[in-house]
Motif scaffolding. Structure first.
Motif: not given
Lengths: 241, 241
Positions: A187, A213-215, B201-202, B207, B209-213
């Motif tokens: 990200w 997506v990961n920071p 998400f942003d 600290k 956090k992970t997003m799955h799309v």
């Protein structure tokens, strides 16, 4: 495919160095298989390293070993153009790539043919055979891997990422990819624009695609995404035994 | 917390209906625990259902059962405001919510206090105790869950998603979330704007956090993300035994 030196075995994983002549180039590679692997069909994952890395970079080696140890798969990596053993002494990868951007571009485009012939040669090995094949490559591994996967019907699952395309580009290679893809995005990537990464995921032609997506910065992909990569291949590269 | 009727057990999972008085409201809920659970500390996941669903909607029930069966956790769900058993006969959820948008908004804001008191009551149960707690809720489950998780120090992991905030909003609740979050996005969500999901998400303060799309419409979250939810809680809600 000429094997170089002795096979090395470490904790159940046998590693063999090979050279393959492709056109006028000698492509150096490594193939990893389970120790004392019986002849037979075995899923294979091709691993494309990142920029300024090489065929035995720590993350390449770690992924190859876990695919062999956990899944009993085979894995292989080759040095990309102007990388690894293909860098003459006395010059860095970066200097080499900047010498002639035109030549670098040509060599990168030629790399998909190097993968194609590497795959053909690997499938001749009795302990690999003509089984399902995956491709894993981030960053430069996607620059080369995206057009390769798009034009290679023998690839049936891929992990790509850390790369993008401009939102207004036609993205022909991305559109032509149809196998299941796990796409990884950092990200806070300082090298690749976030919107370009999202555009590349959006453009992928695959019906089954999932983006994680990961920071964090470009090279801070968390270790659990390597586990996710393994799971992706375990799911899609099945062999009926 | 008043238990209603007999406990029901199905394939190792014991289910108990309860009512909890919160302020002037009676909040109907269900708690799931392993059959014949010994007294002791047990991780607990609170499950917030989606819009027009209820505390025993198929996806809520399925998630609760897998958390109990696979991990030995406890799980609980309550009917959201104006949902489930809180809907009077002869009127639909949608009609009820549209009667007075102001009253609906007030009730939704009050829901975080309902979760807070539900959690306090659940922690009194001898087979749950004061262990680590997670929150799972998509869509309306995030509308209510985001400010709840943001203001609830007892929540140490969350799965949220199918919801967004405008990119220019201050996102105070999102910023205040600090526990590890798995955030789920449907790329072709017909109800929530893609850019708003990415902005949420942003903005999350976590600290980790992970997003799955995944491709598909709002309610087409793939089954493997339920497995990913389970893995998220298994990772972060650990009990030293």
């Amino acid at each position: 495919m000429d094997f170089i030196g002795e096979a090395q075995t470490s904790r159940g994983v046998t590693e063999r160095r090979f050279d393959l002549k492709v056109d006028t180039e000698v492509v150096p590679g490594i193939v990893w298989t389970p120790e004392n692997a019986e002849p037979g069909i075995r899923p294979l994952v091709l691993i494309g390293h990142g920029g300024s890395q090489h065929k035995r970079a720590p993350n390449v080696l770690a992924l190859a070993r876990r695919l062999v140890r956990h899944l009993g798969f085979a894995a292989a990596a080759i040095d990309g153009p102007l990388h690894g053993d293909r860098v003459p002494e006395g010059i860095s990868v970066d200097e080499l790539m900047q010498r002639s951007p035109e030549d670098t571009g040509r060599r990168f485009r030629a790399a998909r043919e190097e993968w194609r012939e590497t795959l053909t040669a690997l499938k001749q090995l009795p302990e690999i055979g003509d089984g399902p094949t995956g491709y894993w490559g981030l960053s430069m591994g996607t620059v080369i891997g995206l057009p390769y996967v798009a034009s290679e019907p023998r690839i049936s699952a891929a992990v790509l990422g850390l790369m993008g395309i401009p939102a207004d580009s036609r993205g022909e290679a991305a559109r032509a990819v149809t196998c299941p893809v796990l796409f990884l995005v950092q990200w806070d990537d300082e090298l690749i624009k976030r919107t370009d990464c999202l555009a590349l995921f959006d453009t992928l032609g695959s019906k089954e695609k999932t983006m994680h997506v990961n920071p964090g910065l470009h090279s801070s992909v968390p270790a659990f995404e390597i586990k996710a990569s393994e799971d992706h291949f375990a799911k899609y590269l099945k062999v009926d035994r």
